[in-house]
Scaffold this active site. Structure first.
Site, PDB file in Angstrom:
ATOM      1  CE  LYS A 261      -3.460 -10.333   0.208  1.00 18.69           C
ATOM      2  NZ  LYS A 261      -3.314 -10.748   1.616  1.00 18.69           N
ATOM      3  NE  ARG A 262      -4.497  -0.363   4.110  1.00 15.48           N
ATOM      4  CZ  ARG A 262      -5.032  -1.303   4.880  1.00 15.48           C
ATOM      5  NH1 ARG A 262      -5.178  -2.518   4.403  1.00 15.48           N
ATOM      6  NH2 ARG A 262      -5.421  -1.046   6.108  1.00 15.48           N
TER       7      ARG A 262
END
Length: 312
Positions: A109-110
């Site tokens: 989830k960058r």
């Protein structure tokens, strides 16, 4: 086999007999006693013991599911909490999964701006360039957060093109509070998630990202717990493979995923706790006793059977 990530994922799902993704969310306190010791006496503050148990447990799970499912999804947070030793285990287990023939999604989830996003893309999708780390492998795809704007996902999209990788963009998540932001109505009547889907569709439709199966390497995370939005998002994102978390422990059922599929393709349903910790479920414990490995295997088989009714 096609180099395109979407093609590889669809081909693997066909080969393994179902669009199932096993989420690797290893929680030390929930591991079987045969792996981590007595629940009452195991020490969660002993990182060495925790990592050893998590590594052994995950390795066993990968070997159980490798012949049954096309892919696994590693939640990086459960490894990052143990600092550098946890990160080392994360990459080692990714290598193990790929050696077993599994596609790997890094649930990281960058999401950030400019050069920072480019650095994240290099860290999680690019082939390793360092001579002394040639044995390190990275995921086939990762999850990214577009909240800062679609320009922030551009480095990930470029990496997907360059390295034949995949990107799953958070569009409508499965957590209970997601609607507070993602279902907010805009002036034109669309929800925020629908607006995002419309914008993402333009990115996903780039011919350089479309495989022979007609799907893009730029997919979308759409919570399986949100069937009320599934049909609208599928219409807006016809080229994107949906990664559907929330099956099982979070309450989603196979029927709730129906609208995500197009002629039986185009989505991967992910389950974590309901598979990893199946030994804690009475129906499996009664059937297999302390054999937690058989519990995991049966949970996967049951999920595949459940989904087959939707895909028929």
């Amino acid at each position: 086999m096609s180099a395109n990530f979407a093609d590889r994922l669809i081909e693997a799902a066909d080969r393994k007999g179902g669009p199932v993704c096993v989420g690797i969310d290893p929680m030390f306190e929930m591991l079987p006693e045969a792996v981590a010791g007595d629940v009452e006496t195991r020490d969660a503050d002993d990182p060495e013991a925790a990592i050893d148990a998590i590594f052994g447990f995950t390795t066993a799970v990968l070997r159980i599911v490798a012949s049954l499912v096309p892919c696994v999804k590693f939640q990086s947070a459960y490894f990052e909490k143990y600092l550098w030793e946890g990160i080392e285990a994360y990459y080692s287990l990714i290598a193990e999964a790929k050696d077993l023939g599994l596609l790997v999604i890094g649930d990281v989830k960058r999401g950030d701006i400019g050069s920072t996003a480019a650095a994240y893309a290099a860290a999680h999708l690019a082939d390793i360039q360092f001579e002394d780390q040639e044995d390190v492998v990275v995921p086939d795809a990762i999850t990214v957060n577009p909240l800062c704007g679609l320009d922030t996902i551009a480095p990930f999209v470029q990496a997907a093109k360059e390295y034949d990788k995949g990107v799953f963009v958070l569009v409508r998540t499965s957590n209970p509070g997601s609607g507070e932001l993602q279902d907010v109505k805009l002036a034109d009547g669309r929800t925020w998630s629908e607006m995002l889907a419309d914008k993402l569709a333009a990115v996903a439709s780039d011919p350089a990202l479309i495989g022979a199966q007609g799907f893009s390497s730029i997919g979308a995370v759409v919570g399986a717990t949100q069937p009320q939005t599934m049909q609208s998002l599928r219409q807006r994102l016809p080229r994107s493979i949906f990664l559907l978390p929330g099956y099982g422990a979070q309450g989603a059922t196979a029927e709730m995923t129906r609208a995500a599929f197009t002629q039986g393709k185009g989505a991967i349903v992910s389950a974590s706790r309901s598979i990893l910790y199946a030994h804690r479920e009475p129906k499996y414990a009664q059937q297999f006793g302390n054999n937690w490995e058989r519990c995991v295997e049966q949970a996967v088989l049951d999920m595949k059977q459940d989904l087959s009714r939707v895909l028929a």
